[in-house]
Design an enzyme around this catalytic site. Structure first.
Site, PDB file in Angstrom:
ATOM      1  N   CYS A  68      36.608  34.693 -12.859  1.00 38.99           N
ATOM      2  CA  CYS A  68      36.258  34.258 -11.507  1.00 38.99           C
ATOM      3  C   CYS A  68      34.738  34.179 -11.349  1.00 38.99           C
ATOM      4  O   CYS A  68      34.011  35.103 -11.751  1.00 38.99           O
ATOM      5  CB  CYS A  68      36.834  35.246 -10.485  1.00 38.99           C
ATOM      6  N   CYS A  72      32.143  39.709  -6.676  1.00 40.11           N
ATOM      7  CA  CYS A  72      32.681  40.844  -5.923  1.00 40.11           C
ATOM      8  C   CYS A  72      32.510  42.110  -6.770  1.00 40.11           C
ATOM      9  O   CYS A  72      33.064  42.215  -7.870  1.00 40.11           O
ATOM     10  CB  CYS A  72      34.143  40.624  -5.587  1.00 40.11           C
ATOM     11  N   CYS A  75      35.576  44.122  -8.506  1.00 39.29           N
ATOM     12  CA  CYS A  75      36.671  43.391  -9.143  1.00 39.29           C
ATOM     13  C   CYS A  75      36.520  43.246 -10.653  1.00 39.29           C
ATOM     14  O   CYS A  75      35.478  42.788 -11.146  1.00 39.29           O
ATOM     15  CB  CYS A  75      36.793  42.016  -8.501  1.00 39.29           C
ATOM     16  N   CYS A 112      54.278  37.362  -4.140  1.00 39.59           N
ATOM     17  CA  CYS A 112      52.890  36.973  -3.932  1.00 39.59           C
ATOM     18  C   CYS A 112      52.268  36.548  -5.257  1.00 39.59           C
ATOM     19  O   CYS A 112      52.417  37.256  -6.268  1.00 39.59           O
ATOM     20  CB  CYS A 112      52.104  38.141  -3.339  1.00 39.59           C
ATOM     21  N   CYS A 143      53.803  34.061  -0.792  1.00 49.20           N
ATOM     22  CA  CYS A 143      52.416  34.322  -0.422  1.00 49.20           C
ATOM     23  C   CYS A 143      51.552  33.957  -1.623  1.00 49.20           C
ATOM     24  O   CYS A 143      51.956  34.187  -2.774  1.00 49.20           O
ATOM     25  CB  CYS A 143      52.234  35.801  -0.055  1.00 49.20           C
ATOM     26  N   CYS A 203      47.735  37.059   5.711  1.00 51.30           N
ATOM     27  CA  CYS A 203      47.728  38.401   5.147  1.00 51.30           C
ATOM     28  C   CYS A 203      46.263  38.727   4.887  1.00 51.30           C
ATOM     29  O   CYS A 203      45.629  38.100   4.033  1.00 51.30           O
ATOM     30  CB  CYS A 203      48.543  38.435   3.854  1.00 51.30           C
ATOM     31  N   ARG A 276      50.320  47.244   5.245  1.00 49.86           N
ATOM     32  CA  ARG A 276      50.808  47.469   3.894  1.00 49.86           C
ATOM     33  C   ARG A 276      49.928  48.463   3.138  1.00 49.86           C
ATOM     34  O   ARG A 276      48.706  48.287   3.056  1.00 49.86           O
ATOM     35  CB  ARG A 276      50.867  46.161   3.109  1.00 49.86           C
TER      36      ARG A 276
END
Length: 331
Positions: A68, A72, A75, A112, A143, A203, A276
């Site tokens: 990616c 972040c 991550c 998901c 999702c 979400c 959640r």
């Protein structure tokens, strides 16, 4: 009358109400209530909209892992850091559907699919739309989380039948720039607006334990609760230890009672949202999870792995929920 006194008075008279004009001071007043009072208000709010003895079960699959371009700081999938994770290509649709069927057989109600992109390319979106349509055909809710979306991309996912789009705000506006620089918080909010305009449910939650303060955790809840419509699902993730990322140097696991307080505060602030317990449950005792369910958490991910991190075994989840008298999709 100060914020704490107002919270106590309204909690005693009216119970939880759907509001969209929260501030950190008022959220902190809730969070700081005596534990029994906070839990009482959270339970009352929870029972107004949900069965308190039911937990929703979902399954999460990384359909495209690593590489990616975002930075972040928490991550393992960021290309900016050496974490030992090997990047993969987008999975084939038949393979995804086979895993979705196994997840359904194990008791998952929602499937998901996550791809480590900044934003999807059109050819990749074609494949994801096909996956969404096929998973819907299994009778499961769908999702996806694919990064930032344009209005046109959101509309395409809606046409494919997508139920939910996950796009977390991660943390408070004040702490955000300390963990991410390659996209702004406004970029995330814009994507949420595109998804909502397309008619897809949202979400959206965040991560705790990265070195943020209590006020940052509450600021995240305030941001979510002040959106034009509350997210239908609000995942609360505990940061999982990952070697090689910047957050490793600042991370501090939250106190268990602090986690329960945050869940209860989220339940009161967003009384009709599903809250959640997401990543990090493998670090939680059965007793802590039970307190979180009592505080208003009513959804979990099942399966041994969440993207690139561990998750409790399905048998352990089934045993815990059975002992608590909580129904779910698990046998």
């Amino acid at each position: 009358m100060d914020a704490a006194a107002q919270v106590r008075r309204k909690g005693a008279s009216k119970g939880a109400q759907v509001r969209h004009h929260w501030n950190v001071e008022r959220a902190k007043a809730l969070y700081d209530l005596p534990f029994a009072d906070l839990m009482f208000q959270a339970q009352r709010a929870h029972r107004k909209s949900f069965d308190p003895n039911h937990v929703e079960t979902a399954s999460l699959l990384s359909i495209k892992t690593g590489g990616c371009p975002e930075d972040c700081g928490y991550c393992s999938q960021s290309a900016h850091y050496e974490t030992g994770l090997k990047a993969t290509r987008l999975m084939r649709c038949p393979d995804v559907i086979a895993i979705a069927q196994r997840a359904k057989d194990a008791g998952a109600m929602r499937f998901c699919m996550a791809a480590a992109w900044r934003t999807p390319k059109d050819r990749d979106l074609d494949s994801v739309c096909h996956m969404v349509n096929a998973v819907k055909g299994l009778g499961m809710e769908t999702c996806v989380t694919l990064g930032m979306l344009t209005p046109k991309q959101a509309a395409r996912l809606a046409e494919a039948g997508l139920d939910f789009y996950n796009h977390n705000v991660d943390t408070s506006p004040e702490f955000y720039s300390k963990i991410i620089t390659t996209r702004s918080l406004q970029d995330r909010i814009d994507t949420l607006a595109h998804v909502r305009d397309a008619g897809i449910k949202i979400c959206c939650g965040g991560i705790i334990g990265m070195g943020e303060h209590i006020e940052d955790r509450l600021g995240m809840l305030v941001l979510l609760a002040n959106l034009p419509s509350h997210p239908e699902s609000v995942p609360i993730n505990l940061w999982n230890k990952i070697e090689g990322v910047p957050v490793e140097d600042t991370a501090e696991p939250p106190d268990p009672i602090a986690l329960v307080r945050l869940v209860a505060t989220a339940r009161i602030m967003m009384p009709r949202s599903v809250v959640r317990l997401s990543a990090g449950r493998q670090y939680m005792s059965d007793e802590l999870q039970a307190l979180c369910f009592l505080a208003g958490a009513n959804s979990i991910f099942i399966g041994d792995v969440l993207l690139t991190t561990k998750n409790p075994k399905v048998d352990r989840d089934a045993d815990l929920l059975a002992r608590l008298g909580i129904t779910s999709g698990l046998a």
